[in-house]
Design a protein around this motif. Structure first.
Motif, PDB file in Angstrom:
ATOM      1  N   LEU A 290       0.790  -1.146  -0.015  1.00 22.50           N
ATOM      2  CA  LEU A 290       0.097  -0.033   0.062  1.00 22.50           C
ATOM      3  C   LEU A 290       0.881   1.203   0.098  1.00 22.50           C
ATOM      4  N   ILE A 291       0.579   2.081  -0.994  1.00 19.66           N
ATOM      5  CA  ILE A 291       1.375   3.478  -1.027  1.00 19.66           C
ATOM      6  C   ILE A 291       0.309   4.246  -0.310  1.00 19.66           C
ATOM      7  N   PHE A 292       0.699   4.966   0.884  1.00 19.56           N
ATOM      8  CA  PHE A 292      -0.309   6.109   1.353  1.00 19.56           C
ATOM      9  C   PHE A 292       0.625   7.001   2.230  1.00 19.56           C
ATOM     10  N   HIS A 293       0.678   8.177   1.720  1.00 23.21           N
ATOM     11  CA  HIS A 293       1.388   9.280   1.965  1.00 23.21           C
ATOM     12  C   HIS A 293       1.695   9.424   3.676  1.00 23.21           C
ATOM     13  N   LEU A 294       0.846   9.239   4.148  1.00 21.67           N
ATOM     14  CA  LEU A 294       0.740   9.627   5.880  1.00 21.67           C
ATOM     15  C   LEU A 294       0.871   8.403   6.383  1.00 21.67           C
ATOM     16  N   PRO A 295       1.784   8.292   7.535  1.00 20.96           N
ATOM     17  CA  PRO A 295       2.045   7.053   8.509  1.00 20.96           C
ATOM     18  C   PRO A 295       1.123   6.983   9.362  1.00 20.96           C
ATOM     19  N   VAL A 296      -0.198   6.466   8.782  1.00 19.57           N
ATOM     20  CA  VAL A 296      -1.223   6.526   9.854  1.00 19.57           C
ATOM     21  C   VAL A 296      -1.999   5.542   9.510  1.00 19.57           C
ATOM     22  N   PHE A 297      -3.088   5.089  10.412  1.00 18.44           N
ATOM     23  CA  PHE A 297      -3.998   3.805   9.873  1.00 18.44           C
ATOM     24  C   PHE A 297      -3.250   2.461   9.625  1.00 18.44           C
ATOM     25  N   TYR A 298      -1.936   2.371  10.040  1.00 15.93           N
ATOM     26  CA  TYR A 298      -1.374   1.207   9.574  1.00 15.93           C
ATOM     27  C   TYR A 298      -1.888  -0.297  10.197  1.00 15.93           C
ATOM     28  N   GLU A 299      -2.590  -0.111  11.599  1.00 21.76           N
ATOM     29  CA  GLU A 299      -3.009  -1.300  11.983  1.00 21.76           C
ATOM     30  C   GLU A 299      -4.401  -1.412  11.480  1.00 21.76           C
ATOM     31  N   TYR A 300      -5.131  -0.644  11.139  1.00 22.65           N
ATOM     32  CA  TYR A 300      -6.293  -0.848  10.087  1.00 22.65           C
ATOM     33  C   TYR A 300      -5.875  -1.459   8.720  1.00 22.65           C
ATOM     34  N   PHE A 301      -4.913  -0.994   8.184  1.00 21.73           N
ATOM     35  CA  PHE A 301      -4.796  -1.545   7.024  1.00 21.73           C
ATOM     36  C   PHE A 301      -4.027  -2.910   7.012  1.00 21.73           C
ATOM     37  N   LYS A 302      -3.476  -3.252   8.283  1.00 23.01           N
ATOM     38  CA  LYS A 302      -2.882  -4.470   8.482  1.00 23.01           C
ATOM     39  C   LYS A 302      -4.040  -5.700   8.516  1.00 23.01           C
ATOM     40  N   LYS A 303      -5.094  -5.296   9.136  1.00 18.92           N
ATOM     41  CA  LYS A 303      -6.132  -6.045   9.318  1.00 18.92           C
ATOM     42  C   LYS A 303      -6.934  -6.317   7.892  1.00 18.92           C
ATOM     43  N   LEU A 304      -6.809  -5.268   6.844  1.00 16.51           N
ATOM     44  CA  LEU A 304      -7.320  -5.587   5.594  1.00 16.51           C
ATOM     45  C   LEU A 304      -6.355  -6.392   4.699  1.00 16.51           C
ATOM     46  N   ARG A 341       3.007  -9.711  17.396  1.00 14.54           N
ATOM     47  CA  ARG A 341       2.199  -9.889  18.701  1.00 14.54           C
ATOM     48  C   ARG A 341       2.442 -10.921  19.515  1.00 14.54           C
ATOM     49  N   ASP A 342       2.715 -10.810  20.778  1.00 17.44           N
ATOM     50  CA  ASP A 342       3.128 -11.824  21.752  1.00 17.44           C
ATOM     51  C   ASP A 342       4.431 -12.627  21.080  1.00 17.44           C
ATOM     52  N   GLY A 343       5.420 -11.733  20.588  1.00 15.11           N
ATOM     53  CA  GLY A 343       6.597 -12.005  20.172  1.00 15.11           C
ATOM     54  C   GLY A 343       6.589 -12.802  18.962  1.00 15.11           C
ATOM     55  N   VAL A 344       5.397 -12.938  18.159  1.00 17.33           N
ATOM     56  CA  VAL A 344       5.348 -13.544  17.067  1.00 17.33           C
ATOM     57  C   VAL A 344       5.174 -12.356  15.862  1.00 17.33           C
ATOM     58  N   SER A 345       6.022 -12.377  14.573  1.00 13.71           N
ATOM     59  CA  SER A 345       5.799 -11.347  13.527  1.00 13.71           C
ATOM     60  C   SER A 345       4.526 -11.517  13.068  1.00 13.71           C
ATOM     61  N   ASP A 346       3.866 -10.096  12.773  1.00 10.79           N
ATOM     62  CA  ASP A 346       2.611 -10.183  11.970  1.00 10.79           C
ATOM     63  C   ASP A 346       2.980 -10.131  10.468  1.00 10.79           C
ATOM     64  N   ARG A 347       4.173 -10.351  10.022  1.00  6.90           N
ATOM     65  CA  ARG A 347       4.768 -10.015   8.814  1.00  6.90           C
ATOM     66  C   ARG A 347       4.117  -8.780   8.050  1.00  6.90           C
ATOM     67  N   PHE A 348       4.115  -7.759   8.900  1.00  6.52           N
ATOM     68  CA  PHE A 348       3.408  -6.452   8.278  1.00  6.52           C
ATOM     69  C   PHE A 348       4.517  -5.500   8.729  1.00  6.52           C
ATOM     70  N   TYR A 349       4.999  -4.756   7.798  1.00  5.52           N
ATOM     71  CA  TYR A 349       6.157  -3.615   7.714  1.00  5.52           C
ATOM     72  C   TYR A 349       5.391  -2.207   7.308  1.00  5.52           C
ATOM     73  N   LEU A 350       5.911  -1.127   7.965  1.00  9.92           N
ATOM     74  CA  LEU A 350       5.620   0.157   7.616  1.00  9.92           C
ATOM     75  C   LEU A 350       6.844   0.805   7.658  1.00  9.92           C
ATOM     76  N   SER A 351       7.134   1.454   6.214  1.00 15.13           N
ATOM     77  CA  SER A 351       8.477   2.209   5.827  1.00 15.13           C
ATOM     78  C   SER A 351       7.831   3.525   5.788  1.00 15.13           C
ATOM     79  N   VAL A 352       8.603   4.231   6.854  1.00 17.58           N
ATOM     80  CA  VAL A 352       8.371   5.908   6.808  1.00 17.58           C
ATOM     81  C   VAL A 352       9.531   6.562   6.329  1.00 17.58           C
ATOM     82  N   SER A 353       9.661   6.963   5.172  1.00 19.31           N
ATOM     83  CA  SER A 353      10.643   7.545   4.555  1.00 19.31           C
ATOM     84  C   SER A 353      10.916   8.927   5.222  1.00 19.31           C
ATOM     85  N   THR A 354      12.137   9.390   5.382  1.00 22.30           N
ATOM     86  CA  THR A 354      12.244  10.862   5.779  1.00 22.30           C
ATOM     87  C   THR A 354      12.318  11.809   4.621  1.00 22.30           C
TER      88      THR A 354
END
Length: 383
Positions: A290-304, A341-354
């Motif tokens: 997902l390309i989304f300019h703001l680093p927000v809603f990542y938990e929501y997008f992960k669920k999707l 979660r609980d030490g187990v990877s969700d295999r989801f990443y968020l890259s926030v470029s400077t």
């Protein structure tokens, strides 16, 4: 466009009046601390010059970009940064003065420090660094690696213009050749918004360096891309061979990637934003980016079902102490974030470029102008 007009009003006429008053008192106190009384006429002349430089450059650049007004705008923005640093120093000097007599030499050293930091910050803002990360998010049946060159916030405009796109093109092509020599077959460039600054008009000739970038380039708009002619910008990019994902998706079946571009502009905040009602064409059998300019809603997008979110916008705070305020607004300020979660990877990443460019003063202290290389693979993948 309405947001842009309000922005001009604040930064232009209103901001200029504020700067005139602010500069008058700041400059007067700066000289008083070194035991020098500026002539009132000279002081007023300096403040008037800085005010005119600000309002003229902003107003002219709105309609057409010129070399002289670009120089004026850069001078104005550099002084705004320096004046902020001087303000912090004056506060420090005032507090110290409550306890000790401050020697003139110490004041001059502190003033000189602003100049030194400014030179370093200016240099740092104009030199691109490349950062590498490995992400094990490809699906199990994909045995190849894919390199995503994540770029954000180029801010092509009045202050950073011709050279920034030429430098970007050269750097990307060099990274591309290095990756190819290292055996990487699949390389994609993704720009996650704010390609242009919105401070001045941009036409297709300005963007021509993009057509000489060797890898495929994908772009999704951010807020600054909407400030002037967004439709003209997107048409020009497509004519130059850039793939525009504007609330759209690109299913790259040959790579097992589904790339979704979710457009962002501030006008959306009162509609789909607050309700989080995003319709994402997620493909469960592929890796969803997902390309989304703001680093927000990542938990929501992960669920999707999103596996990787590419964002920017924050500039990492760009320089101290602005980063403290930006971090208070955006908790994921810069870098690559892995979720578990609980030490187990969700295999989801968020890259926030400077980001690659700069907003306002072309200064970077504590952050880098960067290209982030994300190598996607299926190492240790488990369904």
């Amino acid at each position: 466009m309405e947001y842009f007009k309000r922005r001009y009003l604040i930064n232009g006429p209103i901001g200029t009046v504020f700067l005139f008053i602010y500069n008058y008192f700041l400059i007067d106190i700066l000289f008083r601390y070194i035991d020098y009384q500026l002539n009132p006429v000279v002081l007023l002349s300096i403040c008037l010059f800085l005010a005119l430089v600000n309002i003229i450059s902003i107003t002219v650049e709105m309609n057409a970009s010129h070399k002289i007004t670009r120089i004026f705008m850069e001078i104005s923005e550099l002084w705004k940064w320096a004046s902020l640093m001087f303000l912090f120093e004056l506060i420090l000097l005032y507090v110290l003065g409550l306890f000790i007599k401050i020697p003139r030499e110490l004041v001059l050293i502190l003033y000189s420090l602003v100049i030194v930091l400014g030179v370093y910050g200016y240099y740092n803002a104009h030199h691109i660094k490349v950062k590498y990360h490995n992400l094990p998010i490809l699906k199990e049946d994909n045995n190849e690696s894919i390199a995503i060159l994540h770029i954000s916030d180029v801010h092509f405009g009045s202050i950073r213009r011709e050279s920034i796109l030429v430098n970007l093109k050269n750097k990307i092509n060099q990274v591309y050749l290095d990756l190819k020599q290292g055996g990487m077959e699949h390389i994609v460039v993704i720009i996650s918004g704010d390609l242009v600054d919105g401070s001045s008009p941009v036409d297709i000739k300005d963007l021509e360096p993009l057509k000489d970038i060797k890898p495929k380039v994908i772009f999704t708009p951010g807020n600054h891309d909407h400030y002037q002619d967004i439709n003209g910008l997107l048409n020009d990019l497509e004519e130059l061979g850039v793939i525009v994902l504007n609330d759209d998706s690109l299913d790259m079946k040959d790579l097992g990637l589904n790339i979704i571009g979710l457009n962002f502009k501030y006008e959306d905040m009162e509609s789909k934003w607050e309700e989080y009602h995003f319709n994402l064409p997620v493909n469960k059998s592929e890796t969803n980016i997902l390309i989304f300019h703001l680093p927000v809603f990542y938990e929501y997008f992960k669920k999707l079902g999103v596996d990787l979110q590419l964002s920017g916008h924050t500039h990492g705070g760009q320089f101290y102490p602005a980063n403290l305020w930006v971090r208070a607004v955006y908790h994921k300020l810069k870098g690559l974030y892995a979720f578990s979660r609980d030490g187990v990877s969700d295999r989801f990443y968020l890259s926030v470029s400077t980001g690659l460019g700069t907003m306002g003063p072309p200064i970077r202290i504590g952050t880098d102008s960067e290209i982030v290389v994300l190598t996607l693979n299926n190492k240790d993948f488990k369904k």
